[in-house]
Design a protein around this motif. Structure first.
Motif, PDB file in Angstrom:
ATOM      1  N   GLU A 104       0.655   6.344  14.550  1.00 45.86           N
ATOM      2  CA  GLU A 104       0.401   5.607  15.780  1.00 45.86           C
ATOM      3  C   GLU A 104       0.860   4.147  15.657  1.00 45.86           C
ATOM      4  O   GLU A 104       1.200   3.505  16.655  1.00 45.86           O
ATOM      5  CB  GLU A 104      -1.083   5.659  16.138  1.00 45.86           C
ATOM      6  N   LEU A 105       0.875   3.645  14.435  1.00 46.58           N
ATOM      7  CA  LEU A 105       1.349   2.284  14.178  1.00 46.58           C
ATOM      8  C   LEU A 105       2.870   2.229  14.008  1.00 46.58           C
ATOM      9  O   LEU A 105       3.439   1.148  13.842  1.00 46.58           O
ATOM     10  CB  LEU A 105       0.688   1.721  12.910  1.00 46.58           C
ATOM     11  N   GLY A 106       3.520   3.395  14.040  1.00 47.42           N
ATOM     12  CA  GLY A 106       4.952   3.458  13.799  1.00 47.42           C
ATOM     13  C   GLY A 106       5.289   3.300  12.334  1.00 47.42           C
ATOM     14  O   GLY A 106       6.388   2.860  11.980  1.00 47.42           O
ATOM     15  N   CYS A 107       4.349   3.660  11.474  1.00 47.19           N
ATOM     16  CA  CYS A 107       4.502   3.471  10.022  1.00 47.19           C
ATOM     17  C   CYS A 107       4.440   4.806   9.284  1.00 47.19           C
ATOM     18  O   CYS A 107       4.030   5.824   9.837  1.00 47.19           O
ATOM     19  CB  CYS A 107       3.382   2.570   9.487  1.00 47.19           C
ATOM     20  N   SER A 108       4.833   4.751   8.031  1.00 48.06           N
ATOM     21  CA  SER A 108       4.614   5.861   7.116  1.00 48.06           C
ATOM     22  C   SER A 108       3.320   5.596   6.354  1.00 48.06           C
ATOM     23  O   SER A 108       2.937   4.448   6.141  1.00 48.06           O
ATOM     24  CB  SER A 108       5.774   5.985   6.127  1.00 48.06           C
ATOM     25  N   ALA A 109       2.656   6.660   5.937  1.00 52.29           N
ATOM     26  CA  ALA A 109       1.432   6.532   5.149  1.00 52.29           C
ATOM     27  C   ALA A 109       1.785   6.511   3.666  1.00 52.29           C
ATOM     28  O   ALA A 109       2.490   7.398   3.176  1.00 52.29           O
ATOM     29  CB  ALA A 109       0.486   7.679   5.448  1.00 52.29           C
ATOM     30  N   LYS A 110       1.301   5.498   2.959  1.00 55.23           N
ATOM     31  CA  LYS A 110       1.480   5.429   1.512  1.00 55.23           C
ATOM     32  C   LYS A 110       0.103   5.465   0.863  1.00 55.23           C
ATOM     33  O   LYS A 110      -0.693   4.536   1.011  1.00 55.23           O
ATOM     34  CB  LYS A 110       2.201   4.147   1.096  1.00 55.23           C
ATOM     35  N   PHE A 111      -0.193   6.556   0.159  1.00 57.89           N
ATOM     36  CA  PHE A 111      -1.486   6.701  -0.495  1.00 57.89           C
ATOM     37  C   PHE A 111      -1.444   6.023  -1.863  1.00 57.89           C
ATOM     38  O   PHE A 111      -0.561   6.281  -2.672  1.00 57.89           O
ATOM     39  CB  PHE A 111      -1.854   8.172  -0.636  1.00 57.89           C
ATOM     40  N   VAL A 112      -2.413   5.148  -2.082  1.00 61.35           N
ATOM     41  CA  VAL A 112      -2.504   4.424  -3.350  1.00 61.35           C
ATOM     42  C   VAL A 112      -3.713   4.965  -4.103  1.00 61.35           C
ATOM     43  O   VAL A 112      -4.862   4.661  -3.761  1.00 61.35           O
ATOM     44  CB  VAL A 112      -2.659   2.911  -3.119  1.00 61.35           C
ATOM     45  N   PRO A 113      -3.492   5.804  -5.118  1.00 56.61           N
ATOM     46  CA  PRO A 113      -4.618   6.413  -5.825  1.00 56.61           C
ATOM     47  C   PRO A 113      -5.344   5.417  -6.721  1.00 56.61           C
ATOM     48  O   PRO A 113      -4.723   4.568  -7.375  1.00 56.61           O
ATOM     49  CB  PRO A 113      -3.942   7.509  -6.662  1.00 56.61           C
TER      50      PRO A 113
END
Length: 285
Positions: A104-113
């Motif tokens: 929705e933000l026009g972004c990709s999700a980057k998961f930081v473990p």
């Protein structure tokens, strides 16, 4: 969750007036269905996001970076969030919600473990933009609340009893008297059982586990007589026929799950709240 707060809450409510929920059990019977698909991927924020006042520049910062960094502990496991075995992707309904918000933000999700105990520290150190990982708003923890802002709720979690399918005698908390009950260490269920024992002298033997697989394996082997756990965890594991178990009774102790954001990033928080409202309205969340 802050255990002192939960303990106080339980002392007030456990045997006098517990608020019960059941609606979310049905949702998790179909939890495999994702709320986000790569085919829906957007490159620009939705129009309602563009209308949010961005006084601190935090919303613009994330949108222009094209990446929303999400702090999470992948050891939370399914159905919450878990790293895929053969790819860099993450699965689970919290992973799906993270991807939906990012999209929705026009972004990709980057998961930081990271480890669960370091989630807030990583947020304050700017290692990621948000935390989306079964976080409950700590109403009485002023140290955390001083530096961290919290979104509206994206999910209401509850606790529930799980027993073997052939057990027709155990349905409610009162049925656990003098029984051996398994819970996850440092969980809401642990505090719940401890308070029941303290207040009602129920004689429940508390058996703690560090992971979900061992918890349900012990139930299957009759090493324990029941499990108390999050309703989503119970539902997920009861769907697996090899566990030979079922949910019983009613859901209890509802708690709101929220997204944590640095308090200084007010515009980003407003954007996330708008996305959550829109997602609920359109049945995306």
């Amino acid at each position: 969750m802050n255990n002192s707060y939960l303990s106080g809450l339980l002392k007030l409510k456990i045997w006098s007036k517990l608020v019960f929920l059941s609606v979310f059990t049905a949702i998790f019977m179909t939890i495999q269905v994702s709320c986000f698909s790569n085919t829906d991927k957007k490159t620009e924020p939705e129009s309602y996001i563009k209308n949010i006042v961005d006084a601190d520049g935090s919303l613009k910062r994330v949108i222009e970076s094209k990446v929303l960094r999400i702090g999470t502990d992948p050891n939370s496991g399914m159905p919450y969030i878990k790293k895929a075995t053969f790819s860099k992707d993450y699965n689970g309904f919290e992973a799906d919600i993270s991807k939906y918000i990012s999209n929705e933000l026009g972004c990709s999700a980057k998961f930081v473990p990271t480890n669960w105990v370091n989630l807030y520290k990583g947020l304050e150190d700017n290692s990621y933009d948000i935390i989306l990982n079964a976080i409950e708003k700590p109403e009485d923890d002023k140290t955390i609340a001083k530096n961290i802002g919290f979104s509206t709720s994206y999910f209401i979690n509850t606790q529930q009893i799980v027993v073997l399918k052939n057990n027709n005698k155990t349905k409610f908390l009162i049925d656990l008297k003098n029984k051996k009950v398994g819970v996850l260490a440092d969980s809401t269920a642990k505090v719940l059982v401890s308070e029941i024992n303290k207040m009602k002298h129920a004689g429940i033997t508390l058996v703690m586990y560090t992971n979900i697989d061992d918890l349900f394996s012990s139930l299957k082997k009759n090493l324990i007589e029941a499990v108390i756990t999050d309703t989503p965890i119970g539902t997920w594991n009861c769907q697996d026929n090899k566990n030979n178990c079922k949910l019983v009774g009613i859901t209890l102790l509802p708690q709101n799950y929220v997204i944590a954001v640095r308090k200084e990033d007010r515009a980003l928080l407003n954007g996330i709240d708008a996305i959550l409202r829109n997602g609920k309205k359109n049945n995306k969340i």
